[in-house]
Design an enzyme around this catalytic site. Structure first.
Site, PDB file in Angstrom:
ATOM      1  N   SER A 141       1.177  -0.903  -8.310  1.00 55.37           N
ATOM      2  CA  SER A 141      -0.161  -1.250  -7.803  1.00 55.37           C
ATOM      3  C   SER A 141      -1.062  -1.370  -9.020  1.00 55.37           C
ATOM      4  O   SER A 141      -0.764  -0.782 -10.079  1.00 55.37           O
ATOM      5  CB  SER A 141      -0.687  -0.136  -6.892  1.00 55.37           C
ATOM      6  N   TYR A 154      -2.320   8.939  -5.528  1.00 55.67           N
ATOM      7  CA  TYR A 154      -1.751   7.600  -5.301  1.00 55.67           C
ATOM      8  C   TYR A 154      -1.679   6.852  -6.633  1.00 55.67           C
ATOM      9  O   TYR A 154      -0.642   6.282  -6.984  1.00 55.67           O
ATOM     10  CB  TYR A 154      -2.596   6.826  -4.280  1.00 55.67           C
TER      11      TYR A 154
HETATM   12  P1  NAP Z   1       2.591  -1.467   4.958  1.00 55.91           P
HETATM   13  O1  NAP Z   1       2.437  -2.748   5.704  1.00 55.91           O
HETATM   14  O2  NAP Z   1       1.977  -0.217   5.495  1.00 55.91           O
HETATM   15  O3  NAP Z   1       4.143  -1.270   4.672  1.00 55.91           O
HETATM   16  C1  NAP Z   1       4.689  -0.060   4.219  1.00 55.91           C
HETATM   17  C2  NAP Z   1       6.168  -0.102   4.485  1.00 55.91           C
HETATM   18  O4  NAP Z   1       6.730   1.121   4.003  1.00 55.91           O
HETATM   19  C3  NAP Z   1       6.488  -0.211   5.954  1.00 55.91           C
HETATM   20  O5  NAP Z   1       7.586  -1.078   6.151  1.00 55.91           O
HETATM   21  C4  NAP Z   1       6.866   1.208   6.348  1.00 55.91           C
HETATM   22  O6  NAP Z   1       7.846   1.177   7.391  1.00 55.91           O
HETATM   23  C5  NAP Z   1       7.483   1.701   5.052  1.00 55.91           C
HETATM   24  N1  NAP Z   1       7.457   3.160   4.999  1.00 55.91           N
HETATM   25  C6  NAP Z   1       6.357   3.973   4.982  1.00 55.91           C
HETATM   26  N2  NAP Z   1       6.745   5.257   5.008  1.00 55.91           N
HETATM   27  C7  NAP Z   1       8.115   5.249   5.045  1.00 55.91           C
HETATM   28  C8  NAP Z   1       9.095   6.256   5.123  1.00 55.91           C
HETATM   29  N3  NAP Z   1       8.780   7.559   5.144  1.00 55.91           N
HETATM   30  N4  NAP Z   1      10.396   5.887   5.159  1.00 55.91           N
HETATM   31  C9  NAP Z   1      10.748   4.578   5.160  1.00 55.91           C
HETATM   32  N5  NAP Z   1       9.860   3.581   5.084  1.00 55.91           N
HETATM   33  C10 NAP Z   1       8.558   3.909   5.040  1.00 55.91           C
HETATM   34  O7  NAP Z   1       1.944  -1.616   3.495  1.00 55.91           O
HETATM   35  P2  NAP Z   1       2.253  -2.640   2.298  1.00 55.91           P
HETATM   36  O8  NAP Z   1       0.938  -3.026   1.753  1.00 55.91           O
HETATM   37  O9  NAP Z   1       3.213  -3.681   2.698  1.00 55.91           O
HETATM   38  O10 NAP Z   1       2.907  -1.629   1.252  1.00 55.91           O
HETATM   39  C11 NAP Z   1       4.093  -1.891   0.562  1.00 55.91           C
HETATM   40  C12 NAP Z   1       3.969  -1.371  -0.861  1.00 55.91           C
HETATM   41  O11 NAP Z   1       2.944  -2.093  -1.540  1.00 55.91           O
HETATM   42  C13 NAP Z   1       3.623   0.107  -0.989  1.00 55.91           C
HETATM   43  O12 NAP Z   1       4.423   0.684  -1.995  1.00 55.91           O
HETATM   44  C14 NAP Z   1       2.157   0.085  -1.451  1.00 55.91           C
HETATM   45  O13 NAP Z   1       1.829   1.217  -2.218  1.00 55.91           O
HETATM   46  C15 NAP Z   1       2.152  -1.189  -2.284  1.00 55.91           C
HETATM   47  N6  NAP Z   1       0.835  -1.784  -2.483  1.00 55.91           N
HETATM   48  C16 NAP Z   1       0.094  -2.229  -1.443  1.00 55.91           C
HETATM   49  C17 NAP Z   1      -1.158  -2.773  -1.691  1.00 55.91           C
HETATM   50  C18 NAP Z   1      -2.052  -3.267  -0.581  1.00 55.91           C
HETATM   51  O14 NAP Z   1      -3.249  -3.516  -0.844  1.00 55.91           O
HETATM   52  N7  NAP Z   1      -1.534  -3.466   0.626  1.00 55.91           N
HETATM   53  C19 NAP Z   1      -1.649  -2.885  -3.007  1.00 55.91           C
HETATM   54  C20 NAP Z   1      -0.852  -2.425  -4.047  1.00 55.91           C
HETATM   55  C21 NAP Z   1       0.392  -1.881  -3.780  1.00 55.91           C
HETATM   56  P3  NAP Z   1       8.002   2.218   8.609  1.00 55.91           P
HETATM   57  O15 NAP Z   1       6.631   2.656   9.015  1.00 55.91           O
HETATM   58  O16 NAP Z   1       8.736   1.410   9.636  1.00 55.91           O
HETATM   59  O17 NAP Z   1       8.848   3.324   8.061  1.00 55.91           O
END
Ligand code: NAP
Length: 264
Positions: A141, A154
């Site tokens: 991130s 985080y």
């Molecule tokens: P998201 O839509 O909330 O997706 C998160 C994913 O992680 C979901 O598929 C969720 O699936 C899975 N997950 C969460 N807890 C888990 C667990 N205990 N075991 C297995 N799977 C788990 O958010 P996203 O934005 O796509 O996030 C993906 C990555 O991008 C993360 O690492 C986040 O830190 C990073 N990121 C996001 C942003 C942003 O602005 N969105 C910015 C920078 C970095 P289940 O709930 O089905 O388990």
């Protein structure tokens, strides 16, 4: 038929960035193993990708904050010789400052964002090396280099992802294993609701659609980038940042303290 690209294992593929990686990688010809807790969402994705592109998509339901479940995914990474790509994407965020944050939640976040990512990487790399190479994509991130923006744990967890990736890029470069760290800025997914700051509270000009973010990150991979910041307009800015870091390196450890710390 087995894919010539091999199999990509994508964590957190049930929604957001991970689901889009799964989709884009299927289009690129990878078979897939999609991992998350939500079986229904994973199965819907697997059916859609299987129907659309004819690729083999396997659902692996696992809670990656749970040791036994993590061990099952590690075992798969160790034993499946078709795996050529690991996308370490599953992660959670937090926006509350220390005085308002729950330390148990902070620890859970470190378990998922740090421990699990580290363990899955350790499980995948020996096989990739023995098969002559492969790729690891680690989703960090921008808070890895801008920890003041959100919750500090985080930010620290994502700084780990960046530092671990940089170290592996160095360690594995002669072994044909590529490691890319992706540093997304604000991306339109469920992440923000779960982290406690709905997207509507952010200025719209800083939010990137998730598909655009993943396409840019894959373009960065194709360009051979070690660190990809999808929103950064000028790649030279990142190159200068990296050059400043490299400039410090020969002077970070000496037998004597710097002159400014010596009593006159
Ligand atoms: P998201 O839509 O909330 O997706 C998160 C994913 O992680 C979901 O598929 C969720 O699936 C899975 N997950 C969460 N807890 C888990 C667990 N205990 N075991 C297995 N799977 C788990 O958010 P996203 O934005 O796509 O996030 C993906 C990555 O991008 C993360 O690492 C986040 O830190 C990073 N990121 C996001 C942003 C942003 O602005 N969105 C910015 C920078 C970095 P289940 O709930 O089905 O388990």
């Amino acid at each position: 038929m087995t894919s010539t690209m091999g199999t990509a294992l994508v964590t957190g593929a049930s929604s957001g960035i991970g689901a889009l990686y799964a989709e884009r990688l299927a289009k690129r010809g990878y078979d897939l193993i999609v991992v998350a807790r939500n079986r229904g969402r994973l199965e819907t994705l697997a059916r859609r990708l299987g129907d659309e592109g004819g690729r083999r998509v396997e659902v692996l339901v696992a809670d990656l904050a749970d040791k036994a479940d993590v061990h099952r995914v590690e075992e798969r990474l160790r034993s499946d010789a078709t795996i050529t790509l690991l996308v370490n994407n599953a992660g959670v965020g937090a926006t509350a400052p220390l005085l308002e944050a729950d330390v148990e939640q902070m620890e859970e976040m470190v378990t998922l964002n740090v421990n699990t990512l580290m363990r899955l990487t350790y499980a995948a790399v020996p096989g990739l090396v023995s098969r002559g190479g492969g790729t690891i994509i680690n989703i960090a991130s921008i808070v890895a280099i801008a920890p003041e923006l959100l919750n500090g744990v985080y930010g620290g967890s994502k700084a780990f992802v960046l530092a671990f990736s940089q170290s592996l890029q160095h360690e594995l470069k002669d072994k044909h294993v590529r490691v890319q760290a992706v540093l997304p800025g604000a991306t339109a997914t469920d992440f923000w609701d779960i982290a406690g700051l709905p997207l509507e509270h952010l200025p719209s000009q800083i939010i990137m659609p998730a598909g655009d973010m993943v396409d840019a990150a894959l373009a960065g991979l194709d360009l051979g980038e070690a660190v990809t910041i999808p929103a950064l307009p000028d790649a030279e800015d990142l190159a200068r940042y990296e050059a400043a870091r490299q400039h410090l390196m020969p002077n970070l450890s000496h037998s004597a303290a710097a002159a400014r710390y010596l009593a006159s």
